[in-house]
Motif scaffolding. Structure first.
Motif, short mmCIF file in Angstrom:
data_model
loop_
_atom_site.label_atom_id
_atom_site.label_comp_id
_atom_site.label_asym_id
_atom_site.label_seq_id
_atom_site.Cartn_x
_atom_site.Cartn_y
_atom_site.Cartn_z
N THR A 1 -17.57 -27.52 -24.36
CA THR A 1 -17.27 -26.30 -25.38
C THR A 1 -17.88 -25.25 -24.71
O THR A 1 -18.72 -24.62 -25.32
N PRO A 2 -17.27 -24.77 -23.41
CA PRO A 2 -17.98 -23.55 -22.62
C PRO A 2 -17.54 -22.26 -23.42
O PRO A 2 -16.78 -22.16 -24.13
N ARG A 3 -18.55 -21.46 -23.05
CA ARG A 3 -18.34 -20.06 -23.48
C ARG A 3 -17.72 -19.20 -22.52
O ARG A 3 -18.00 -19.35 -21.43
N VAL A 4 -16.95 -18.28 -23.04
CA VAL A 4 -16.10 -17.48 -22.20
C VAL A 4 -16.78 -16.09 -22.22
O VAL A 4 -17.00 -15.47 -23.37
N MET A 5 -17.60 -15.69 -21.22
CA MET A 5 -18.39 -14.79 -21.13
C MET A 5 -17.83 -13.46 -20.89
O MET A 5 -18.65 -12.77 -20.16
N GLY A 6 -16.75 -12.95 -21.27
CA GLY A 6 -16.12 -11.92 -20.95
C GLY A 6 -16.73 -10.73 -21.64
O GLY A 6 -17.53 -10.73 -22.97
N GLN B 1 -35.31 -4.04 -17.98
CA GLN B 1 -34.81 -4.98 -16.89
C GLN B 1 -33.42 -5.88 -17.63
O GLN B 1 -33.72 -6.25 -18.69
N LEU B 2 -32.61 -6.23 -16.61
CA LEU B 2 -31.84 -7.24 -17.19
C LEU B 2 -31.76 -8.42 -16.28
O LEU B 2 -32.09 -8.58 -14.95
N ALA B 3 -31.24 -9.48 -16.64
CA ALA B 3 -31.13 -10.77 -16.03
C ALA B 3 -29.87 -11.51 -15.74
O ALA B 3 -28.78 -11.10 -16.70
N ARG B 4 -29.51 -11.92 -14.91
CA ARG B 4 -28.17 -12.51 -14.72
C ARG B 4 -28.33 -13.98 -14.27
O ARG B 4 -29.26 -14.51 -13.58
N PHE B 5 -27.31 -14.63 -14.08
CA PHE B 5 -27.24 -16.09 -13.99
C PHE B 5 -26.20 -16.46 -12.88
O PHE B 5 -24.98 -15.99 -12.92
N LEU C 1 -25.76 -21.46 -19.78
CA LEU C 1 -26.78 -21.23 -20.62
C LEU C 1 -26.91 -21.88 -22.25
O LEU C 1 -25.55 -22.46 -22.57
N GLU C 2 -28.12 -22.35 -22.61
CA GLU C 2 -27.74 -23.06 -23.97
C GLU C 2 -28.08 -22.13 -25.07
O GLU C 2 -28.94 -21.13 -24.90
N SER C 3 -27.18 -22.23 -25.88
CA SER C 3 -27.41 -21.19 -27.12
C SER C 3 -28.61 -21.61 -28.04
O SER C 3 -28.81 -23.10 -28.46
N ALA C 4 -29.45 -20.85 -28.33
CA ALA C 4 -30.52 -21.07 -29.31
C ALA C 4 -30.55 -20.41 -30.61
O ALA C 4 -31.51 -20.40 -31.36
N GLY C 5 -29.35 -19.90 -30.98
CA GLY C 5 -29.22 -19.43 -32.27
C GLY C 5 -29.73 -17.85 -32.25
O GLY C 5 -30.43 -17.31 -31.20
N ASN C 6 -29.61 -17.11 -33.35
CA ASN C 6 -30.18 -15.65 -33.56
C ASN C 6 -29.85 -14.82 -32.16
O ASN C 6 -30.46 -13.81 -31.63
N ASN C 7 -28.53 -15.24 -31.82
CA ASN C 7 -27.90 -14.29 -30.66
C ASN C 7 -28.94 -14.49 -29.44
O ASN C 7 -28.70 -13.48 -28.48
N LEU C 8 -29.48 -15.74 -29.18
CA LEU C 8 -30.23 -15.79 -28.07
C LEU C 8 -29.78 -17.11 -27.02
O LEU C 8 -29.17 -18.14 -27.76
N PHE C 9 -29.95 -17.07 -25.87
CA PHE C 9 -29.51 -18.11 -25.02
C PHE C 9 -31.04 -18.39 -24.21
O PHE C 9 -31.83 -17.46 -23.97
N VAL C 10 -30.91 -19.65 -23.73
CA VAL C 10 -32.21 -20.06 -22.79
C VAL C 10 -31.42 -20.68 -21.61
O VAL C 10 -30.55 -21.29 -21.64
N GLU C 11 -32.15 -20.47 -20.59
CA GLU C 11 -31.69 -20.90 -19.17
C GLU C 11 -31.79 -22.56 -19.26
O GLU C 11 -32.75 -23.12 -19.68
N THR C 12 -31.13 -23.01 -18.22
CA THR C 12 -30.91 -24.53 -17.98
C THR C 12 -30.68 -24.59 -16.67
O THR C 12 -30.65 -23.92 -15.94
N ALA C 13 -30.86 -25.98 -16.36
CA ALA C 13 -30.72 -26.51 -14.86
C ALA C 13 -29.33 -26.04 -14.55
O ALA C 13 -29.02 -25.65 -13.34
N SER C 14 -28.28 -26.09 -15.33
CA SER C 14 -26.93 -25.74 -15.07
C SER C 14 -26.68 -24.53 -14.87
O SER C 14 -25.88 -23.80 -14.21
N SER C 15 -27.40 -23.46 -15.67
CA SER C 15 -27.34 -22.18 -15.40
C SER C 15 -27.93 -21.33 -14.11
O SER C 15 -27.62 -20.55 -13.56
#
Length: 261
Positions: free
Chosen positions: A77-82, A174-178, A184-198
């Motif tokens: 269920t990938p996210r469309v990051m547009g 500062q901003l981060a990009r991947f 990225l893994e969804s953590a709720g509250n509009n937040l993501f956390v990095e994973t080995a795949s990201s």
């Protein structure tokens, strides 16, 4: 009868599809939300006649085999990051990102979170925080007597302190990009956390390093398209109904067979 079990996998897959679509629709007004889509894969096949098998001593081959599948499964269920639509809010601590970057947030459990939601506030000590009180990194503190806070496209935060005639620089966002944002893994509250795949976060200065620039007093809306979601929902419902009809038809065939016996 295998058709019963094959069709049941189709119903389960479309049920998951509807769940994903309903979550998109529920978050149509969520700031910075990125829509998801369900992707499917077919299951294992049982081969009754293998393509390429010899059919005679002369070396003739079977051009097409006989294979019967086992159904379908939800693969991802990938996210469309547009980019979502950027809308004005007239609030000085609202910030929208135009580009690929994410705001960096310190989460209470010590992990680093990443978000596209730039609806920030002042914390009790003047620090820049999210609406849940999580501190935006790098930590920027706005003094109590500061006014006319300005945030430039490159993330520089300035404000007039007291009666000063010139603005004081308070810090720079500062901003981060991947490499793989969809990982990225969804953590709720509009937040993501990095994973080995990201891949690891690549931190950069806004308006450079390919992370995008900032717009003060704007927020990014979700990238959910209501028309597309309704069309996908109707298609999922029809697919579910067709699988249900297959189950009903297979059941009738089994009943007819049992009556013959």
């Amino acid at each position: 009868m295998k058709a019963l079990y094959i069709a049941s996998t189709g119903m389960a897959a479309q049920e998951r599809n509807v769940e994903v679509i309903s979550n998109n629709i529920a978050n149509m007004r969520t700031t910075g939300y990125k829509r998801q889509r369900a992707e499917f894969q077919d299951l294992l096949y049982q081969s009754y006649r293998r393509a390429g098998a010899t059919t005679s001593n002369a070396g003739t081959l079977v051009p097409v085999g006989i294979e019967v599948g086992s159904g379908v499964k939800t693969a991802a269920t990938p996210r469309v990051m547009g980019q979502g639509v950027v809308a004005p809010t007239e609030k000085e601590l609202d910030i929208a990102i135009r580009g690929e970057g994410f705001f960096i947030v310190q989460m209470p459990d010590g992990r680093t979170g990443y978000t596209r939601d730039g609806s920030f506030e002042r914390g009790p000590d003047g620090q820049l925080v999210t609406i849940d009180g999580y501190e935006v990194q790098p930590g920027i503190t706005i003094p109590e007597n500061a006014n006319q806070v300005s945030i430039s496209p490159d993330g520089t935060v300035e404000a007039f302190i007291g009666t000063d005639a010139a603005p004081t620089q308070l810090g720079q966002l500062q901003l981060a990009r991947f490499v793989n944002k969809a990982g990225l893994e969804s953590a709720g509250n509009n937040l993501f956390v990095e994973t080995a795949s990201s891949g690891p976060a690549q931190t950069g200065t806004p308006n450079s390093d390919g992370v995008g620039d900032l717009l003060q007093a704007y927020l990014e809306s979700s990238n959910v398209n209501s028309v597309t979601e309704i069309a996908d929902l109707i298609a999922a419902q029809r697919a579910y109904e067709m699988n249900a009809r297959v189950i009903s038809g297979a059941d009738e065939m089994m009943q007819a067979t049992s009556q013959l016996r």
